[in-house]
Structures are given as C-alpha cells and as structure tokens.
Design a protein around this motif. Sequence first.
Motif, short mmCIF file in Angstrom:
data_model
loop_
_atom_site.label_atom_id
_atom_site.label_comp_id
_atom_site.label_asym_id
_atom_site.label_seq_id
_atom_site.Cartn_x
_atom_site.Cartn_y
_atom_site.Cartn_z
N UNK A 46 0.81 -1.21 -0.01
CA UNK A 46 0.03 0.05 -0.10
C UNK A 46 0.85 1.27 0.02
N UNK A 47 0.75 1.84 -0.89
CA UNK A 47 1.36 3.20 -1.01
C UNK A 47 0.49 4.65 -0.63
N UNK A 48 0.97 5.28 0.13
CA UNK A 48 0.32 6.85 0.31
C UNK A 48 1.14 8.00 -0.30
N UNK A 49 0.82 8.58 -1.21
CA UNK A 49 1.82 9.58 -1.90
C UNK A 49 0.96 10.99 -1.67
N UNK A 51 0.85 14.63 -2.79
CA UNK A 51 0.90 15.53 -3.99
C UNK A 51 0.45 16.76 -3.45
N UNK A 52 0.95 17.74 -3.63
CA UNK A 52 0.82 19.29 -3.11
C UNK A 52 -0.82 19.20 -2.34
N UNK A 53 -1.72 19.22 -2.94
CA UNK A 53 -2.98 19.58 -2.45
C UNK A 53 -3.83 18.14 -1.97
N UNK A 54 -3.40 17.15 -2.30
CA UNK A 54 -4.03 15.73 -2.23
C UNK A 54 -3.32 14.65 -1.76
N UNK A 55 -3.83 13.89 -1.09
CA UNK A 55 -3.09 12.42 -0.68
C UNK A 55 -3.87 11.30 -1.25
N UNK A 56 -2.99 10.68 -2.01
CA UNK A 56 -3.49 9.34 -2.79
C UNK A 56 -3.04 7.94 -2.15
N UNK A 57 -4.04 7.11 -1.89
CA UNK A 57 -3.89 6.02 -1.25
C UNK A 57 -3.82 4.70 -2.47
N UNK A 58 -2.86 3.88 -2.69
CA UNK A 58 -2.95 3.01 -3.78
C UNK A 58 -2.34 1.54 -3.25
N UNK A 59 -2.96 0.76 -4.10
CA UNK A 59 -2.31 -0.57 -4.00
C UNK A 59 -1.57 -1.07 -5.20
N UNK A 60 -0.49 -1.64 -4.86
CA UNK A 60 0.22 -2.23 -5.86
C UNK A 60 -0.46 -3.45 -6.58
N UNK A 61 -0.73 -3.62 -7.63
CA UNK A 61 -1.52 -4.66 -8.17
C UNK A 61 -0.53 -5.53 -9.36
N UNK A 77 -4.23 0.10 -7.92
CA UNK A 77 -5.79 0.30 -7.79
C UNK A 77 -5.62 1.55 -6.80
N UNK A 78 -6.56 2.56 -6.85
CA UNK A 78 -6.63 3.85 -6.24
C UNK A 78 -7.41 3.15 -4.90
N UNK A 79 -7.18 3.25 -3.80
CA UNK A 79 -7.92 3.05 -2.62
C UNK A 79 -8.82 4.12 -2.16
#
Length: 85
Positions: A46-49, A51-61, A77-79
């Motif tokens: 699980x990655x949490x990145x 970016x400036x004004x947003x936080x994106x949580x992703x799962x490496x598929x 996959x965007x969580x």
Amino acid sequence: MRLDKYLKVSRLIKRRTLAKEVAGQGRITVNGQPAKASTVLSVGDELVIKFGQKVVTLEVTSLKEAVKKDEADNLYKVISEEKVD
C-alpha cells in the motif's frame, strides 16, 4: 522493483529523478513506513503519496519493467484520494 522506477513506469510521477525527490522529502509511505527511492515494492503493498493539495492511497497490483501508456493504470488500484487544505 524500486519505488522510484515503479512510480515512473506506472506514470504516477513523470520522471524518475522527480520520484526520487518526492521520496527523499518523506512524502511517500509504503505499508505505513516512510519510503526511500530505493525501497523495494511487492504486489499488494500500500502506497500513500502526498501530491501538493491531495493525498492518494494506492495498492500495487502488478510490477512490470515497461508498459504502454494506456496500460499503466493497470499497475495499481486507487484506494482513496483526499484533498488536503
């Protein structure tokens, strides 16, 4: 696969040097731990990145050395995606 290379191949960040900078600034975590550019990723991480004004949580598929532009979004996959003030 290294984190910086994954971010470039998946086209989440355009250039590998920029991915290294973002990781170096502590704006990326992998499974809740701060990540360096050299952090090795596995499928299911699980990655949490931040970016400036947003936080994106992703799962490496998927992990691939190279993909076509239209297939890049199959690598993750965007969580969740949250705006930060």
